[in-house]
Design a protein around this motif. Structure first.
Motif, PDB file in Angstrom:
ATOM      1  N   VAL A  94       6.992   4.187 -13.417  1.00  0.00           N
ATOM      2  CA  VAL A  94       5.603   3.616 -13.649  1.00  0.00           C
ATOM      3  C   VAL A  94       5.405   2.730 -12.155  1.00  0.00           C
ATOM      4  N   GLU A  95       4.305   3.306 -11.428  1.00  0.00           N
ATOM      5  CA  GLU A  95       4.113   1.611 -10.246  1.00  0.00           C
ATOM      6  C   GLU A  95       2.963   1.061 -10.478  1.00  0.00           C
ATOM      7  N   ARG A  96       2.893   0.459 -10.963  1.00  0.00           N
ATOM      8  CA  ARG A  96       1.402  -0.800 -11.002  1.00  0.00           C
ATOM      9  C   ARG A  96       0.805  -0.991  -9.818  1.00  0.00           C
ATOM     10  N   PHE A  97      -0.617  -1.043  -9.640  1.00  0.00           N
ATOM     11  CA  PHE A  97      -1.599  -1.544  -8.878  1.00  0.00           C
ATOM     12  C   PHE A  97      -1.830  -2.933  -9.190  1.00  0.00           C
ATOM     13  N   GLY A  98      -1.061  -3.675  -9.689  1.00  0.00           N
ATOM     14  CA  GLY A  98      -1.354  -5.535 -10.048  1.00  0.00           C
ATOM     15  C   GLY A  98      -2.261  -5.635  -9.223  1.00  0.00           C
ATOM     16  N   PRO A  99      -3.063  -7.045  -9.803  1.00  0.00           N
ATOM     17  CA  PRO A  99      -3.482  -7.751  -8.016  1.00  0.00           C
ATOM     18  C   PRO A  99      -2.384  -8.866  -7.327  1.00  0.00           C
ATOM     19  N   SER A 100      -0.677  -8.334  -8.242  1.00  0.00           N
ATOM     20  CA  SER A 100      -0.186  -9.386  -8.066  1.00  0.00           C
ATOM     21  C   SER A 100       0.083  -9.366  -6.738  1.00  0.00           C
ATOM     22  N   GLY A 146      -7.260   6.036 -10.447  1.00  0.00           N
ATOM     23  CA  GLY A 146      -8.159   5.570  -9.485  1.00  0.00           C
ATOM     24  C   GLY A 146      -7.715   5.867  -8.135  1.00  0.00           C
ATOM     25  N   THR A 147      -7.464   4.552  -7.435  1.00  0.00           N
ATOM     26  CA  THR A 147      -6.408   4.036  -6.172  1.00  0.00           C
ATOM     27  C   THR A 147      -4.535   5.015  -6.476  1.00  0.00           C
ATOM     28  N   GLY A 148      -4.237   4.747  -7.946  1.00  0.00           N
ATOM     29  CA  GLY A 148      -2.930   5.188  -8.674  1.00  0.00           C
ATOM     30  C   GLY A 148      -2.417   6.319  -8.102  1.00  0.00           C
ATOM     31  N   TYR A 191       1.168  -0.676  -0.089  1.00  0.00           N
ATOM     32  CA  TYR A 191      -0.421  -0.484  -0.078  1.00  0.00           C
ATOM     33  C   TYR A 191       0.812   1.099  -0.230  1.00  0.00           C
ATOM     34  N   SER A 192       0.352   1.920  -1.145  1.00  0.00           N
ATOM     35  CA  SER A 192       1.171   3.683  -0.909  1.00  0.00           C
ATOM     36  C   SER A 192       1.111   4.029   0.181  1.00  0.00           C
ATOM     37  N   VAL A 193       1.797   5.131   0.936  1.00  0.00           N
ATOM     38  CA  VAL A 193       1.600   6.458   1.713  1.00  0.00           C
ATOM     39  C   VAL A 193       1.323   7.221   1.136  1.00  0.00           C
ATOM     40  N   PHE A 224      -4.469   4.383   1.646  1.00  0.00           N
ATOM     41  CA  PHE A 224      -5.702   4.771   1.136  1.00  0.00           C
ATOM     42  C   PHE A 224      -6.068   2.685   0.920  1.00  0.00           C
ATOM     43  N   VAL A 225      -6.849   2.461   1.527  1.00  0.00           N
ATOM     44  CA  VAL A 225      -6.957   0.528   0.698  1.00  0.00           C
ATOM     45  C   VAL A 225      -8.575   1.172  -0.486  1.00  0.00           C
ATOM     46  N   GLU A 226      -8.408   1.362  -0.480  1.00  0.00           N
ATOM     47  CA  GLU A 226      -9.643   0.175  -2.088  1.00  0.00           C
ATOM     48  C   GLU A 226     -10.541  -1.001  -1.656  1.00  0.00           C
ATOM     49  N   ARG A 227     -11.811  -1.185  -1.188  1.00  0.00           N
ATOM     50  CA  ARG A 227     -12.191  -2.541  -0.966  1.00  0.00           C
ATOM     51  C   ARG A 227     -12.342  -3.208  -1.743  1.00  0.00           C
ATOM     52  N   LEU A 228     -12.168  -4.274  -2.295  1.00  0.00           N
ATOM     53  CA  LEU A 228     -12.375  -4.924  -3.226  1.00  0.00           C
ATOM     54  C   LEU A 228     -13.011  -6.273  -2.311  1.00  0.00           C
ATOM     55  N   ASP A 229     -14.662  -6.461  -3.470  1.00  0.00           N
ATOM     56  CA  ASP A 229     -15.457  -7.396  -2.980  1.00  0.00           C
ATOM     57  C   ASP A 229     -14.920  -8.855  -2.655  1.00  0.00           C
ATOM     58  N   ASP A 230     -14.210  -9.512  -3.381  1.00  0.00           N
ATOM     59  CA  ASP A 230     -13.312 -10.444  -3.234  1.00  0.00           C
ATOM     60  C   ASP A 230     -12.055 -10.617  -2.916  1.00  0.00           C
ATOM     61  N   GLY A 231     -11.684  -8.971  -2.467  1.00  0.00           N
ATOM     62  CA  GLY A 231     -10.667  -9.162  -1.526  1.00  0.00           C
ATOM     63  C   GLY A 231     -10.323  -9.313  -0.530  1.00  0.00           C
ATOM     64  N   GLU A 232      -8.933 -10.177  -0.388  1.00  0.00           N
ATOM     65  CA  GLU A 232      -8.353 -10.750   0.807  1.00  0.00           C
ATOM     66  C   GLU A 232      -7.880  -9.702   1.714  1.00  0.00           C
ATOM     67  N   VAL A 233      -7.227  -8.915   1.663  1.00  0.00           N
ATOM     68  CA  VAL A 233      -6.802  -7.985   2.558  1.00  0.00           C
ATOM     69  C   VAL A 233      -7.309  -7.153   2.440  1.00  0.00           C
ATOM     70  N   SER A 234      -8.195  -6.376   1.419  1.00  0.00           N
ATOM     71  CA  SER A 234      -8.852  -5.102   1.660  1.00  0.00           C
ATOM     72  C   SER A 234      -9.850  -5.003   1.886  1.00  0.00           C
ATOM     73  N   THR A 235     -10.988  -6.781   2.325  1.00  0.00           N
ATOM     74  CA  THR A 235     -12.353  -6.681   3.158  1.00  0.00           C
ATOM     75  C   THR A 235     -12.059  -6.642   4.178  1.00  0.00           C
ATOM     76  N   TYR A 236     -10.683  -7.547   4.327  1.00  0.00           N
ATOM     77  CA  TYR A 236     -10.069  -7.275   6.126  1.00  0.00           C
ATOM     78  C   TYR A 236      -9.821  -6.061   6.872  1.00  0.00           C
TER      79      TYR A 236
HETATM   80  C1  LIG Z   1       3.102  -0.824  -5.220  1.00  0.00           C
HETATM   81  C2  LIG Z   1       2.046  -1.122  -4.976  1.00  0.00           C
HETATM   82  C3  LIG Z   1       1.188  -0.111  -3.914  1.00  0.00           C
HETATM   83  C4  LIG Z   1       0.115  -0.337  -4.372  1.00  0.00           C
HETATM   84  N1  LIG Z   1      -0.905   0.774  -2.945  1.00  0.00           N
HETATM   85  C5  LIG Z   1      -1.834   0.376  -2.907  1.00  0.00           C
HETATM   86  C6  LIG Z   1      -2.878   1.590  -2.748  1.00  0.00           C
HETATM   87  O1  LIG Z   1      -2.463   2.366  -2.369  1.00  0.00           O
HETATM   88  N2  LIG Z   1      -4.756   0.971  -2.222  1.00  0.00           N
HETATM   89  C7  LIG Z   1      -4.382   0.438  -2.181  1.00  0.00           C
HETATM   90  O2  LIG Z   1      -5.647   0.229  -2.295  1.00  0.00           O
HETATM   91  N3  LIG Z   1      -4.265  -1.125  -3.441  1.00  0.00           N
HETATM   92  C8  LIG Z   1      -2.637  -0.728  -3.315  1.00  0.00           C
HETATM   93  N4  LIG Z   1      -2.084  -1.689  -4.815  1.00  0.00           N
HETATM   94  C9  LIG Z   1      -2.966  -2.672  -4.365  1.00  0.00           C
HETATM   95  C10 LIG Z   1      -2.452  -3.947  -3.081  1.00  0.00           C
HETATM   96  O3  LIG Z   1      -1.298  -3.830  -2.946  1.00  0.00           O
HETATM   97  C11 LIG Z   1      -3.729  -5.082  -3.372  1.00  0.00           C
HETATM   98  O4  LIG Z   1      -3.020  -5.884  -4.419  1.00  0.00           O
HETATM   99  C12 LIG Z   1      -5.055  -5.174  -3.365  1.00  0.00           C
HETATM  100  O5  LIG Z   1      -5.562  -4.299  -2.747  1.00  0.00           O
HETATM  101  C13 LIG Z   1      -5.949  -6.305  -3.352  1.00  0.00           C
HETATM  102  O6  LIG Z   1      -5.493  -6.930  -2.385  1.00  0.00           O
HETATM  103  P1  LIG Z   1      -6.793  -8.170  -1.707  1.00  0.00           P
HETATM  104  O7  LIG Z   1      -6.020  -9.074  -0.772  1.00  0.00           O
HETATM  105  O8  LIG Z   1      -7.690  -7.279  -0.730  1.00  0.00           O
HETATM  106  O9  LIG Z   1      -7.339  -8.717  -3.584  1.00  0.00           O
HETATM  107  P2  LIG Z   1      -7.209 -10.410  -3.342  1.00  0.00           P
HETATM  108  O10 LIG Z   1      -7.542 -11.615  -2.881  1.00  0.00           O
HETATM  109  O11 LIG Z   1      -5.306 -10.515  -3.846  1.00  0.00           O
HETATM  110  O12 LIG Z   1      -7.563 -10.426  -5.115  1.00  0.00           O
HETATM  111  C14 LIG Z   1      -9.233 -10.362  -5.349  1.00  0.00           C
HETATM  112  C15 LIG Z   1      -9.618 -10.224  -6.470  1.00  0.00           C
HETATM  113  O13 LIG Z   1      -9.221  -8.880  -6.729  1.00  0.00           O
HETATM  114  C16 LIG Z   1      -8.211  -8.732  -7.721  1.00  0.00           C
HETATM  115  N5  LIG Z   1      -7.180  -7.333  -7.616  1.00  0.00           N
HETATM  116  C17 LIG Z   1      -6.083  -7.664  -6.602  1.00  0.00           C
HETATM  117  N6  LIG Z   1      -5.428  -6.544  -6.748  1.00  0.00           N
HETATM  118  C18 LIG Z   1      -6.077  -5.563  -7.468  1.00  0.00           C
HETATM  119  C19 LIG Z   1      -6.277  -4.473  -7.867  1.00  0.00           C
HETATM  120  N7  LIG Z   1      -5.099  -4.140  -7.864  1.00  0.00           N
HETATM  121  N8  LIG Z   1      -7.047  -3.949  -8.862  1.00  0.00           N
HETATM  122  C20 LIG Z   1      -8.182  -4.279  -8.948  1.00  0.00           C
HETATM  123  N9  LIG Z   1      -8.194  -5.518  -8.779  1.00  0.00           N
HETATM  124  C21 LIG Z   1      -7.124  -6.219  -8.096  1.00  0.00           C
HETATM  125  C22 LIG Z   1      -7.952 -10.486  -8.611  1.00  0.00           C
HETATM  126  O14 LIG Z   1      -6.887 -10.435  -9.569  1.00  0.00           O
HETATM  127  C23 LIG Z   1      -8.214 -10.764  -7.480  1.00  0.00           C
HETATM  128  O15 LIG Z   1      -9.284 -11.134  -8.478  1.00  0.00           O
HETATM  129  C24 LIG Z   1      -0.808  -1.334  -3.961  1.00  0.00           C
HETATM  130  C25 LIG Z   1       0.055  -2.065  -4.839  1.00  0.00           C
HETATM  131  C26 LIG Z   1       1.172  -2.326  -5.424  1.00  0.00           C
HETATM  132  C27 LIG Z   1       2.471  -3.233  -6.529  1.00  0.00           C
END
Ligand SMILES: Cc1cc2nc3c(=O)[nH]c(=O)nc-3n(C[C@H](O)[C@H](O)[C@H](O)COP(=O)(O)OP(=O)(O)OC[C@H]3O[C@@H](n4cnc5c(N)ncnc54)[C@H](O)[C@@H]3O)c2cc1C
Length: 209
Positions: free
Chosen positions: A201-207, A96-98, A35-37, A49-61
């Motif tokens: 470039v900083e990518r907020f990918g799903p990784s 977005g959250t970028g 998570y970026s500062v 700042f954390v965006e809540r992803l409906d199926d996200g593991e960490v962001s929902t917690y």
């Molecule tokens: C350097 C860096 C900085 C970041 N800074 C922030 C930040 O400031 N705020 C923030 O909210 N997030 C940020 N992220 C993204 C963050 O690390 C997590 O990927 C995000 O919170 C999702 O985690 P999760 O455990 O909730 O979802 P997961 O359980 O990992 O994934 C749930 C589902 O969401 C998809 N998904 C995962 N990550 C994303 C995403 N970023 N966008 C769209 N779909 C996604 C997955 O493919 C999966 O289908 C950053 C990522 C990086 C690499």
């Protein structure tokens, strides 16, 4: 959702850097995400700042379970490439959250009275989905919305025409957002004449990580 963390003994971050937040379940299962500062280096608290992803593991917690006063495990600050030095001209482009690391840069510029060094363009689907919208607009950011009109600008994606007026010699560009946003914004900047090495470039990918 904003998290304001009291991290004792922390090292001051550079605007643009991120932290890794790690959750450990009672059974030992570990999940960690970056998570970026959002806060400026001078802020006594660390703001994320954390965006809540409906199926996200960490962001929902973080959004649904964590409560004020909880202890969280964080590691950082991390990242030397995507960091603004606070002294040289920069063009900030966020989707977005970028926008989060760009907010740290803007806040640092405001705190040091160097907002003149920054040009900012941000994009989101709607204004309601743009984190820190008021603060970014107050700092002079151009706002591009893809799903609703903004002022006289109809809903549309970011174009070279949006970025061209923000271009100035000697700028470093900082681009942050989803992988798709980061790729297309970087291509626009290179098309405007930025050397690829001047586009960070900083990518907020799903990784995660
Ligand atoms: C350097 C860096 C900085 C970041 N800074 C922030 C930040 O400031 N705020 C923030 O909210 N997030 C940020 N992220 C993204 C963050 O690390 C997590 O990927 C995000 O919170 C999702 O985690 P999760 O455990 O909730 O979802 P997961 O359980 O990992 O994934 C749930 C589902 O969401 C998809 N998904 C995962 N990550 C994303 C995403 N970023 N966008 C769209 N779909 C996604 C997955 O493919 C999966 O289908 C950053 C990522 C990086 C690499």
């Amino acid at each position: 959702m904003q998290l304001r963390l009291d991290v004792t003994d922390r090292v001051d971050h550079l605007p643009g850097q991120h932290y890794v937040l790690r959750l450990t379940a009672p059974d030992g299962y570990v999940a960690q995400r970056s998570y970026s500062v959002a806060s400026a280096p001078g802020d006594p608290l660390l703001e994320l700042f954390v965006e809540r992803l409906d199926d996200g593991e960490v962001s929902t917690y973080l959004a649904d379970v964590a409560e004020p006063g909880d202890q969280l495990e964080v590691r950082g600050p991390i990242g030397g490439w995507f960091a603004w030095d606070g002294e040289t001209p920069a063009l900030l482009v966020g989707g977005g959250t970028g926008v989060v690391p760009l907010v740290a840069m803007v806040r640092h510029a405001v705190a040091t009275d160097r907002l003149d060094l920054l040009r900012v363009a941000v994009s989101a689907r709607t204004l309601a989905e743009l984190p820190y919208a008021d603060e970014l607009v107050a700092a002079g950011a151009i706002v591009v919305l893809t799903r609703e009109q903004h002022g006289i600008r109809p809903a549309a994606r970011l174009t070279a025409m949006d970025l061209f007026p923000l271009w100035e010699p000697g700028q470093t560009a900082f681009v942050c957002g989803s992988t798709g946003f980061a790729e297309s914004a970087s291509q626009l900047l290179v098309g405007l004449g930025f050397a690829p090495g001047a586009v960070r470039v900083e990518r907020f990918g799903p990784s995660g990580t």
